[in-house]
Design a protein around this motif. Structure first.
Motif, PDB file in Angstrom:
ATOM      1  N   TYR A  42      57.263 101.999 110.757  1.00  0.00           N
ATOM      2  CA  TYR A  42      58.048 102.588 109.732  1.00  0.00           C
ATOM      3  C   TYR A  42      57.283 103.065 108.563  1.00  0.00           C
ATOM      4  CZ  TYR A  42      62.557 100.954 111.337  1.00  0.00           C
ATOM      5  OH  TYR A  42      63.677 100.728 112.408  1.00  0.00           O
ATOM      6  N   ARG A  44      56.354 103.546 104.772  1.00  0.00           N
ATOM      7  CA  ARG A  44      56.555 102.942 103.620  1.00  0.00           C
ATOM      8  C   ARG A  44      56.012 103.399 102.539  1.00  0.00           C
ATOM      9  NH1 ARG A  44      59.899  98.033 104.099  1.00  0.00           N
ATOM     10  NH2 ARG A  44      60.213  98.649 101.813  1.00  0.00           N
ATOM     11  N   ARG A  84      64.425  96.274 103.163  1.00  0.00           N
ATOM     12  CA  ARG A  84      64.201  97.727 102.906  1.00  0.00           C
ATOM     13  C   ARG A  84      63.826  97.735 101.210  1.00  0.00           C
ATOM     14  NH1 ARG A  84      68.239 101.110 106.509  1.00  0.00           N
ATOM     15  NH2 ARG A  84      67.807 100.305 108.523  1.00  0.00           N
ATOM     16  N   ARG A 195      69.448  95.566 104.427  1.00  0.00           N
ATOM     17  CA  ARG A 195      69.873  96.826 103.939  1.00  0.00           C
ATOM     18  C   ARG A 195      70.455  96.591 102.526  1.00  0.00           C
ATOM     19  NH1 ARG A 195      72.960  98.046 109.234  1.00  0.00           N
ATOM     20  NH2 ARG A 195      73.185  95.920 108.841  1.00  0.00           N
TER      21      ARG A 195
END
Length: 197
Positions: A42, A44, A84, A195
């Motif tokens: 991912y 970032r 996150r 999350r």
């Protein structure tokens, strides 16, 4: 200054090596379906001490199953990223831990230096007191400390109980201990919802 390691590139490289080791273990286990895992990191853009971070901090290590029909994602635990959250895990831990022992002026300087607003700090403190203490990770850790750790003083109370002489050593130990809360995949112990962090 007790938190001078925040400006040390070697400290962040150590965290990267730990994450790479955790990720390699997850990749070697493979997918639950028996498939091979391929890298699918991912992107970032972490906030905090960006000047000392190398390019490895621009991605969160993750994998995807190669089997057609599965393609399940496996995101291993991390000592660099807390779910996150946009700030690095070390920033979240250190600011919330030091909040208990700092004078108002020193706390304000640290918050300004790292670019954390007061509302964000309050949200992190609430996460430690309300959400973290509900995780399987914390329930497993809490029983290892006698006398019991006061949850109202997390994470500073936990940092004080760890064995490293330097604060940087204890922060790394704490990040390793709470790593299962950073993912909902890649670890059988992962229980927290990243999350909501």
């Amino acid at each position: 200054m007790c938190h001078a390691f925040l400006h040390d590139a070697n400290f962040y490289q150590l965290l990267t090596r730990i994450d790479e080791s955790i990720a390699e273990e997850a990749r070697a286990r493979g997918c639950d379906c028996g498939g091979v895992l391929h890298r699918a990191c991912y992107p970032r853009k972490p906030r905090g001490e960006r000047g000392v971070l190398d390019e490895s901090y621009q991605r969160r290590l993750s994998f995807c199953c190669a089997e057609d029909g599965c393609r399940r994602r496996c995101t291993p635990a991390s000592v660099r990223f807390l779910g996150r959250k946009v700030y690095l895990g070390v920033i979240v831990v250190l600011i919330t831990a030091l909040n208990h022992g700092l004078s108002a002026s020193r706390r304000q300087r640290l918050i300004e230096t790292l670019g954390v607003c007061v509302q964000t700090l309050r949200r992190w403190q609430q996460w430690w007191r309300e959400q973290f203490v509900q995780t399987r990770c914390w329930r497993g850790l809490a029983g290892q400390f006698l006398p019991p750790i006061l949850t109202a003083h997390l994470p500073s109370a936990l940092l004080e109980r760890l064995s490293g002489r330097a604060l940087s050593e204890r922060v790394v130990q704490l990040l390793v201990l709470i790593a299962p809360t950073t993912t909902t995949t890649g670890s059988p112990q992962a229980m927290a919802d990243p999350r909501k962090m």
